[in-house]
Write an enzyme that holds these catalytic residues in place. Structure first.
Site, short mmCIF file in Angstrom:
data_model
loop_
_atom_site.label_atom_id
_atom_site.label_comp_id
_atom_site.label_asym_id
_atom_site.label_seq_id
_atom_site.Cartn_x
_atom_site.Cartn_y
_atom_site.Cartn_z
N GLY A 56 -3.86 -4.07 6.27
CA GLY A 56 -2.76 -3.67 7.01
C GLY A 56 -3.20 -2.31 7.73
N LYS B 106 -1.06 -1.25 -4.59
CA LYS B 106 -2.20 -0.17 -3.93
C LYS B 106 -1.84 1.13 -3.80
CE LYS B 106 -4.55 -0.04 0.28
NZ LYS B 106 -5.40 -0.77 1.28
N ASP C 30 -13.57 -1.86 2.95
CA ASP C 30 -12.81 -1.84 4.16
C ASP C 30 -13.44 -1.54 5.37
OD1 ASP C 30 -10.74 -1.39 6.05
OD2 ASP C 30 -9.44 -0.42 4.70
N GLU D 258 -11.16 0.49 -3.51
CA GLU D 258 -11.28 0.09 -1.89
C GLU D 258 -12.08 1.32 -1.42
OE1 GLU D 258 -7.74 -1.31 0.01
OE2 GLU D 258 -8.71 -1.01 1.91
N LYS E 112 -3.11 4.99 -2.76
CA LYS E 112 -4.13 5.77 -2.07
C LYS E 112 -4.39 6.92 -2.75
CE LYS E 112 -3.75 3.72 2.01
NZ LYS E 112 -5.14 3.19 2.83
N SER F 275 0.90 -1.07 0.05
CA SER F 275 0.03 -0.15 -0.08
C SER F 275 0.99 1.25 -0.08
CB SER F 275 -0.92 -0.04 1.34
OG SER F 275 -1.58 1.22 1.44
N ASP G 46 -7.19 2.91 -3.30
CA ASP G 46 -7.82 2.99 -2.02
C ASP G 46 -8.13 4.42 -1.49
OD1 ASP G 46 -9.01 2.56 0.55
OD2 ASP G 46 -7.15 1.67 1.32
N LYS H 177 -9.65 -7.06 8.14
CA LYS H 177 -8.59 -6.43 8.96
C LYS H 177 -8.96 -7.13 10.43
CE LYS H 177 -7.35 -2.23 6.85
NZ LYS H 177 -7.45 -0.67 6.85
O1 OSB Z 1 -7.11 1.57 4.67
O2 OSB Z 1 -6.14 -0.01 4.28
C1 OSB Z 1 -6.15 1.11 4.74
C2 OSB Z 1 -3.13 1.95 6.65
C3 OSB Z 1 -3.56 3.00 7.83
C4 OSB Z 1 -5.14 3.05 7.82
C5 OSB Z 1 -5.88 2.38 6.72
C6 OSB Z 1 -5.22 1.81 5.66
C7 OSB Z 1 -3.92 1.70 5.56
C8 OSB Z 1 -2.92 1.32 4.58
C9 OSB Z 1 -1.69 0.73 5.16
O3 OSB Z 1 -3.55 0.92 3.42
C10 OSB Z 1 -1.45 -0.83 4.87
C11 OSB Z 1 -0.16 -1.21 5.34
O4 OSB Z 1 0.66 -1.37 4.89
O5 OSB Z 1 -0.13 -1.70 6.81
MG MG Z 2 -8.31 0.54 3.08
#
Ligand code: OSB
Ligand code: MG
Length: 357
Positions: free
Chosen positions: A279, A150, A227, A202, A152, A124, A177, A251
């Site tokens: 994550g 992925k 999510d 996402e 953001k 991510s 995402d 999660k």
């Molecule tokens: O939306 O998946 C998410 C991190 C913090 C809060 C939300 C998210 C995330 C990530 C990071 O996408 C995933 C990771 O590398 O731990």
């Molecule tokens: Mg997410």
């Protein structure tokens, strides 16, 4: 613990993590859990300080001193707490690890996993200061072997950014995402992403919405992955029934631990909806739990579970989590979650401690 690189989502930037680690002790054996709440109530309603109080004053007193047959009971024992799934889930996960270590089994076996010896990994990548920097990061992660990327997104960092990444990397498995940055009024903009053949988008809409996602999904060719809004197996069932998504990100903390994560996994599997493990910028302890979870059969898509060194100069477990050149993590057969706690370093980064007995 400072992150090696800041992580930015549509709701804000994180440079330093304040993580709650749970140590559950029984007859001289310790099990370990991590509460995955952020430092602020921006991903969901929980944050480090709220989770500390919920774990200490509500979740742990219900479990301590009890004869427990199985860690499965912890979920039911803390169900009277409404919300605060991450606080409940961190405590629950510690008891699962304790159970596994006491019985000498790897955690993945204890939770009924073991469908694969290596779990497929993605990364991510947060919002960067420039598209050039983002492309540099994508290049770097692909070279390390990661199986999907992925990115953001948020309004103003979406269609043009994805277009440039897609032009540069035409054939990679790519997804976006949004962390709830859009509304149904943005449907036309989200539809523009269809031309880039993303694996999924996402949580485009509100963190607590399923109904608008169900209205959006038939307007897009790209599958929606939920999510934030899936906090229980029941929510998963409702989202699938409404055709609000094609994929679900599971999660551990968001759903309150392994018990509920397994139920959500089973609901999705029965409906033919693939899942992957999300994550929360975890330390090695939360990461190790995610690896065990990812061995359940329906975790068929690459998750956001990646190497320790992407996050930390030094992790609090040993060995650190490493990724193979094929973009996988090999599961360990050691008892519990399969890694040792680096107690010296854990003590070094500890700023506050409490004990409940
Ligand atoms: O939306 O998946 C998410 C991190 C913090 C809060 C939300 C998210 C995330 C990530 C990071 O996408 C995933 C990771 O590398 O731990
Ligand atoms: Mg997410």
């Amino acid at each position: 613990m400072p992150l090696v690189h800041f992580f930015e989502t549509s709701f804000g930037r994180t440079s330093e993590r304040e993580i709650i680690i749970i140590e559950a002790v029984s007859e001289g054996v310790s099990g370990w859990g991590e509460i995955t709440a952020g430092e602020n109530p921006f991903y969901n309603e929980e944050w480090t300080d709220s989770a500390w109080l919920i774990a200490r004053d509500y979740a742990m007193p219900r479990i301590l001193g009890r004869e427990i047959e199985s860690a499965l009971e912890v979920d039911a024992l803390t169900r009277h707490i409404r919300g605060h799934n991450m606080a409940r889930g961190g405590v629950e996960a510690a008891v699962w690890d304790l159970q596994a270590r006491r019985s000498g089994n790897p955690l993945w076996r204890e939770i009924g996993g073991g469908a694969r010896r290596e779990i497929p990994c993605g990364v991510s990548i947060g919002i960067q200061n420039s598209v050039e920097e983002l492309i540099g990061k994508v290049e770097c992660e692909l070279a390390a072997g990661y199986q999907r990327i992925k990115i953001k997104i948020k309004p103003g960092w979406d269609v043009d950014v994805i277009r440039r990444v897609r032009e540069r990397f035409p054939a990679i498995r790519l997804m976006g995402d949004a962390n709830s940055a859009y509304t149904l009024a943005d449907a036309a903009r989200l539809k523009e992403l269809d031309e880039f053949w993303l694996m999924m988008i996402e949580q485009p809409l509100a963190h607590d919405d399923i109904i608008d996602h169900a209205a959006l999904q038939p307007r897009l060719a790209t599958p929606i992955c939920l999510d934030e809004c899936i906090r229980s197996a029941h929510h998963g069932e409702q989202a699938i029934r409404m055709k609000a998504c094609g994929i679900i990100n599971i999660k551990l903390g968001r759903v309150g631990g392994f018990g509920e994560a397994k139920r959500l996994h089973d609901v999705c599997e029965a409906a033919g909806v693939p899942v992957w493990c999300g994550g929360m910028l975890e330390s090695g302890i939360g990461r190790a739990h995610n690896i065990a979870l990812s061995t359940l059969p329906n975790f068929t898509l690459p998750g956001d579970v990646s190497a320790s060194k992407r996050y930390w100069k030094r992790d609090i477990i040993s060995p650190e989590v490493e990724v193979t050149p094929a973009g996988t993590i090999r599961i360990s057969d050691q008892p519990g979650f399969g890694y040792e706690i680096d107690r010296d370093f854990l003590n070094h980064v500890t700023v506050q401690e409490d004990a409940v007995a």
